[in-house]
Design an enzyme around this catalytic site. Structure first.
Site, PDB file in Angstrom:
ATOM      1  N   ASN A 209       0.854  -1.197   0.000  1.00 33.66           N
ATOM      2  CA  ASN A 209       0.000   0.000   0.000  1.00 33.66           C
ATOM      3  C   ASN A 209       0.885   1.240   0.000  1.00 33.66           C
ATOM      4  O   ASN A 209       2.112   1.142   0.010  1.00 33.66           O
ATOM      5  CB  ASN A 209      -0.948  -0.035   1.199  1.00 33.66           C
ATOM      6  CG  ASN A 209      -0.185  -0.065   2.507  1.00 33.66           C
ATOM      7  OD1 ASN A 209       0.546   0.861   2.837  1.00 33.66           O
ATOM      8  ND2 ASN A 209      -0.330  -1.152   3.246  1.00 33.66           N
ATOM      9  N   ASP A 277      -4.135  -6.130   5.166  1.00 29.19           N
ATOM     10  CA  ASP A 277      -5.134  -6.974   5.828  1.00 29.19           C
ATOM     11  C   ASP A 277      -5.130  -8.392   5.286  1.00 29.19           C
ATOM     12  O   ASP A 277      -5.511  -9.319   5.982  1.00 29.19           O
ATOM     13  CB  ASP A 277      -6.526  -6.354   5.647  1.00 29.19           C
ATOM     14  CG  ASP A 277      -6.651  -5.052   6.427  1.00 29.19           C
ATOM     15  OD1 ASP A 277      -6.205  -5.034   7.586  1.00 29.19           O
ATOM     16  OD2 ASP A 277      -7.159  -4.062   5.875  1.00 29.19           O
ATOM     17  N   LYS A 287       9.144 -17.464 -10.002  1.00 28.92           N
ATOM     18  CA  LYS A 287       8.394 -16.375 -10.642  1.00 28.92           C
ATOM     19  C   LYS A 287       7.264 -16.951 -11.507  1.00 28.92           C
ATOM     20  O   LYS A 287       7.495 -17.862 -12.297  1.00 28.92           O
ATOM     21  CB  LYS A 287       9.351 -15.551 -11.510  1.00 28.92           C
ATOM     22  CG  LYS A 287       8.700 -14.323 -12.068  1.00 28.92           C
ATOM     23  CD  LYS A 287       9.606 -13.567 -13.020  1.00 28.92           C
ATOM     24  CE  LYS A 287       8.773 -12.588 -13.823  1.00 28.92           C
ATOM     25  NZ  LYS A 287       9.358 -12.274 -15.109  1.00 28.92           N
ATOM     26  N   PRO A 304      -2.683 -11.596  10.382  1.00 36.08           N
ATOM     27  CA  PRO A 304      -2.970 -11.350  11.802  1.00 36.08           C
ATOM     28  C   PRO A 304      -3.142  -9.851  12.039  1.00 36.08           C
ATOM     29  O   PRO A 304      -2.547  -9.035  11.336  1.00 36.08           O
ATOM     30  CB  PRO A 304      -1.707 -11.856  12.510  1.00 36.08           C
ATOM     31  CG  PRO A 304      -0.643 -11.867  11.465  1.00 36.08           C
ATOM     32  CD  PRO A 304      -1.325 -12.102  10.157  1.00 36.08           C
ATOM     33  N   ASP A 305      -3.972  -9.520  13.007  1.00 32.94           N
ATOM     34  CA  ASP A 305      -4.146  -8.111  13.385  1.00 32.94           C
ATOM     35  C   ASP A 305      -3.180  -7.829  14.540  1.00 32.94           C
ATOM     36  O   ASP A 305      -3.354  -8.334  15.658  1.00 32.94           O
ATOM     37  CB  ASP A 305      -5.597  -7.867  13.802  1.00 32.94           C
ATOM     38  CG  ASP A 305      -5.889  -6.384  13.983  1.00 32.94           C
ATOM     39  OD1 ASP A 305      -5.036  -5.672  14.566  1.00 32.94           O
ATOM     40  OD2 ASP A 305      -6.959  -5.939  13.549  1.00 32.94           O
ATOM     41  N   ILE A 306      -2.169  -7.028  14.255  1.00 38.36           N
ATOM     42  CA  ILE A 306      -1.099  -6.815  15.241  1.00 38.36           C
ATOM     43  C   ILE A 306      -1.612  -6.024  16.443  1.00 38.36           C
ATOM     44  O   ILE A 306      -1.388  -6.386  17.601  1.00 38.36           O
ATOM     45  CB  ILE A 306       0.102  -6.098  14.578  1.00 38.36           C
ATOM     46  CG1 ILE A 306       0.657  -7.005  13.472  1.00 38.36           C
ATOM     47  CG2 ILE A 306       1.180  -5.754  15.593  1.00 38.36           C
ATOM     48  CD1 ILE A 306       1.633  -6.353  12.543  1.00 38.36           C
ATOM     49  N   PHE A 324      -4.068   3.570  14.987  1.00 36.85           N
ATOM     50  CA  PHE A 324      -4.518   4.581  14.035  1.00 36.85           C
ATOM     51  C   PHE A 324      -5.792   4.063  13.371  1.00 36.85           C
ATOM     52  O   PHE A 324      -6.034   2.854  13.359  1.00 36.85           O
ATOM     53  CB  PHE A 324      -3.451   4.816  12.957  1.00 36.85           C
ATOM     54  CG  PHE A 324      -2.459   5.870  13.347  1.00 36.85           C
ATOM     55  CD1 PHE A 324      -1.460   5.596  14.261  1.00 36.85           C
ATOM     56  CD2 PHE A 324      -2.526   7.153  12.803  1.00 36.85           C
ATOM     57  CE1 PHE A 324      -0.549   6.558  14.638  1.00 36.85           C
ATOM     58  CE2 PHE A 324      -1.617   8.131  13.166  1.00 36.85           C
ATOM     59  CZ  PHE A 324      -0.630   7.846  14.084  1.00 36.85           C
ATOM     60  N   LYS A 338     -13.743   1.451  15.998  1.00 38.91           N
ATOM     61  CA  LYS A 338     -12.485   0.706  15.837  1.00 38.91           C
ATOM     62  C   LYS A 338     -11.739   0.591  17.169  1.00 38.91           C
ATOM     63  O   LYS A 338     -11.141  -0.436  17.473  1.00 38.91           O
ATOM     64  CB  LYS A 338     -11.616   1.406  14.789  1.00 38.91           C
ATOM     65  CG  LYS A 338     -10.550   0.531  14.196  1.00 38.91           C
ATOM     66  CD  LYS A 338      -9.912   1.154  12.960  1.00 38.91           C
ATOM     67  CE  LYS A 338     -10.650   0.788  11.686  1.00 38.91           C
ATOM     68  NZ  LYS A 338     -10.022   1.318  10.474  1.00 38.91           N
ATOM     69  N   LYS A 342     -10.778  -3.064  18.443  1.00 38.92           N
ATOM     70  CA  LYS A 342      -9.374  -3.472  18.539  1.00 38.92           C
ATOM     71  C   LYS A 342      -8.925  -3.658  19.998  1.00 38.92           C
ATOM     72  O   LYS A 342      -7.884  -4.242  20.250  1.00 38.92           O
ATOM     73  CB  LYS A 342      -8.476  -2.422  17.885  1.00 38.92           C
ATOM     74  CG  LYS A 342      -8.776  -2.183  16.428  1.00 38.92           C
ATOM     75  CD  LYS A 342      -7.932  -3.066  15.552  1.00 38.92           C
ATOM     76  CE  LYS A 342      -8.115  -2.677  14.100  1.00 38.92           C
ATOM     77  NZ  LYS A 342      -7.184  -3.356  13.217  1.00 38.92           N
TER      78      LYS A 342
HETATM   79  N1  CTP Z   1      -3.507  -2.923  12.235  1.00 41.18           N
HETATM   80  C1  CTP Z   1      -2.692  -3.952  12.657  1.00 41.18           C
HETATM   81  N2  CTP Z   1      -2.690  -5.145  12.005  1.00 41.18           N
HETATM   82  C2  CTP Z   1      -3.494  -5.337  10.941  1.00 41.18           C
HETATM   83  C3  CTP Z   1      -4.341  -4.288  10.497  1.00 41.18           C
HETATM   84  C4  CTP Z   1      -4.311  -3.099  11.156  1.00 41.18           C
HETATM   85  O1  CTP Z   1      -1.958  -3.764  13.630  1.00 41.18           O
HETATM   86  N3  CTP Z   1      -3.469  -6.512  10.311  1.00 41.18           N
HETATM   87  C5  CTP Z   1      -3.530  -1.666  13.001  1.00 41.18           C
HETATM   88  C6  CTP Z   1      -2.975  -0.461  12.276  1.00 41.18           C
HETATM   89  O2  CTP Z   1      -1.593  -0.290  12.521  1.00 41.18           O
HETATM   90  C7  CTP Z   1      -3.791   0.661  12.878  1.00 41.18           C
HETATM   91  C8  CTP Z   1      -5.116   0.001  13.232  1.00 41.18           C
HETATM   92  O3  CTP Z   1      -4.855  -1.384  13.272  1.00 41.18           O
HETATM   93  O4  CTP Z   1      -3.220   1.106  14.100  1.00 41.18           O
HETATM   94  C9  CTP Z   1      -6.240   0.261  12.290  1.00 41.18           C
HETATM   95  O5  CTP Z   1      -5.857   0.061  10.968  1.00 41.18           O
HETATM   96  P1  CTP Z   1      -6.888   0.330   9.796  1.00 41.18           P
HETATM   97  O6  CTP Z   1      -6.246  -0.023   8.492  1.00 41.18           O
HETATM   98  O7  CTP Z   1      -7.487   1.687   9.945  1.00 41.18           O
HETATM   99  O8  CTP Z   1      -8.040  -0.667  10.137  1.00 41.18           O
HETATM  100  P2  CTP Z   1      -8.256  -2.158   9.814  1.00 41.18           P
HETATM  101  O9  CTP Z   1      -8.052  -2.983  11.013  1.00 41.18           O
HETATM  102  O10 CTP Z   1      -7.473  -2.559   8.625  1.00 41.18           O
HETATM  103  O11 CTP Z   1      -9.833  -2.164   9.507  1.00 41.18           O
HETATM  104  P3  CTP Z   1     -10.606  -1.700   8.183  1.00 41.18           P
HETATM  105  O12 CTP Z   1      -9.656  -1.874   7.040  1.00 41.18           O
HETATM  106  O13 CTP Z   1     -11.762  -2.609   8.153  1.00 41.18           O
HETATM  107  O14 CTP Z   1     -10.990  -0.264   8.411  1.00 41.18           O
END
Ligand code: CTP
Length: 402
Positions: A209, A277, A287, A304-306, A324, A338, A342
């Site tokens: 991204n 995500d 390749k 994973p969501d950190i 954030f 959020k 979270k």
């Molecule tokens: N984050 C994370 N790990 C992930 C996704 C997000 O730690 N796999 C953290 C980001 O660093 C940020 C927060 O979660 O602090 C929110 O990120 P954001 O992209 O706004 O939200 P998402 O969890 O991706 O939710 P959505 O895309 O549905 O808005």
């Protein structure tokens, strides 16, 4: 730099005690006055004579020495200092500090002091990672005890891992920062994630991204400027590693998560990374070639969501966890939602709609969402936002320690 500053140095038992001698020498070189207390354990590793010779002062060793008490007294000893430094701080001494015990001169002075205390823990990795030690660290941090280290490396016991006392130069730097800035965050450990993640498709292609890492890196630098011991875990960015910050470079979300978990325990964590995500379900080992007219179908799986994982880390959860929210619509409402989803304490919400120039740009406009509600921060450079956030974090940690 340290001229006129009075340091009470407590040396507890551990092989790292020899490094305390080097610390005394460096403090004296900078003009500080050093008075030392050697615990019974400490005296097994360094002699009172070496400590006295280097500090140029009498060394205090026994609480029940009547001569010491009439000359100085443990209360005066602990108050006639600008800063109390415990190096090495053994697991045992930290446990006693956490419990408020006072069964020797060192622990009595620590209980009686009205001055800031900085500890430099040193122990075997298993001892450092033991839930009892982690709980003690957490208790001490909540009381506002400053901490430097430990680092990772070869340990005296022959094992390799975390628990190695910070080097004298690093302890000295933390002490100098403390005196220079008021060091509102000196000795406090912080974790910051920054940048995008790259999720491999094959050896040459990846999903990513537009995150530049500017805001996250600025936050790491701002926390370090207030004296925090900062560990930055960064995805691929063009940003230079901030000075005085330990930086770990990662590619994928899973690597970022592993690096973050390895950085625990910390008191504060700021998740500024734009973590992907999803990632390709499978990484092609070679390749991918064009084998026909049809484009390959990319199956994705969730990463994973950190932030959420840190929120659910039990007794290793950072005391202050900040995320954030990058949103393109219903900014505040989504960010409040959020924050709950979270399980973090604060959310910095920013509008990343096209045209705002925020994603990848130098400016930012954020809203701070806390339990109390939403605060609108005026637009500013990412650096200024980072400074404001660092001060805000320091305010919060100071208040919650009280
Ligand atoms: N984050 C994370 N790990 C992930 C996704 C997000 O730690 N796999 C953290 C980001 O660093 C940020 C927060 O979660 O602090 C929110 O990120 P954001 O992209 O706004 O939200 P998402 O969890 O991706 O939710 P959505 O895309 O549905 O808005």
């Amino acid at each position: 730099m340290l001229a006129g500053k009075r340091i009470l140095l407590i040396i507890s038992g551990g092989i790292a005690a020899y490094k305390a001698l080097e610390l005394i020498r460096r403090l004296k070189d900078r003009g500080a006055a050093v008075r030392a207390i050697l615990t019974r354990g400490g005296a097994e590793f360094v002699t009172p004579l070496s400590v006295a010779a280097l500090s140029g002062e009498k060394v205090y060793t026994d609480l029940f020495s009547l001569t010491d008490e009439s000359e100085m007294g443990h209360i005066r000893l602990s108050r006639e200092a600008d800063l109390v430094v415990v190096a090495p701080a053994s697991a045992d001494l930290m446990a006693k500090m956490a419990a408020g015990m006072a069964d020797d001169l060192a622990t009595t002075a620590l209980l009686a002091t009205d001055k800031p205390v900085m500890i430099a823990p040193a122990m075997n990795t298993m001892m450092w990672q033991h839930p009892a030690t982690l709980a003690n660290i957490e208790t001490l941090a909540r009381r506002g005890i400053l901490r430097v280290g430990p680092g990772a490396g070869d340990l005296a016991c022959g094992e390799v891992g975390e628990g190695r006392m910070a080097e004298p130069a690093d302890i000295l730097a933390a002490i100098e920062t403390y005196f220079r800035t008021g060091a509102r965050l000196a000795g406090r450990a912080a974790l910051v994630t920054s940048g995008p993640t790259h999720e491999a498709i094959d050896p040459v292609r990846f999903l990513a991204n537009r995150s530049s890492g500017r805001q996250g890196h600025a936050i790491a630098a701002a926390l370090a400027a207030l004296g925090a011991e900062v560990h930055l875990v960064s995805g691929p960015t063009a940003e230079p590693d901030p000075l005085g910050v330990r930086t770990t470079h990662v590619q994928s979300a899973r690597e970022m998560l592993d690096a973050c978990l390895a950085a625990l325990p910390v008191e504060v964590a700021v998740c500024a990374a734009a973590v992907a995500d999803w990632r390709p379900a499978e990484v092609a080992p070679a390749k991918m070639k064009k084998t026909g007219a049809a484009a390959p179908k990319l199956a994705l799986v969730a990463n994973p969501d950190i932030l959420k994982t840190l929120a659910e880390a039990g007794n290793r959860r950072p005391r202050l966890l900040i995320g954030f929210a990058a949103e393109t619509q219903d900014l505040i409402r989504n960010a409040i939602e959020k924050r709950k989803k979270k399980g973090c304490d604060w959310i910095l919400a920013n509008d990343v709609s096209p045209g705002t120039g925020i994603f990848g740009g130098a400016e930012n406009r954020v809203h701070l969402i806390t339990e109390a509600g939403a605060e609108d921060w005026e637009p500013a450079s990412k650096r200024a936002i980072a400074d404001r956030l660092a001060q805000r974090i320091a305010d919060h940690l100071q208040q919650s320690a009280a």
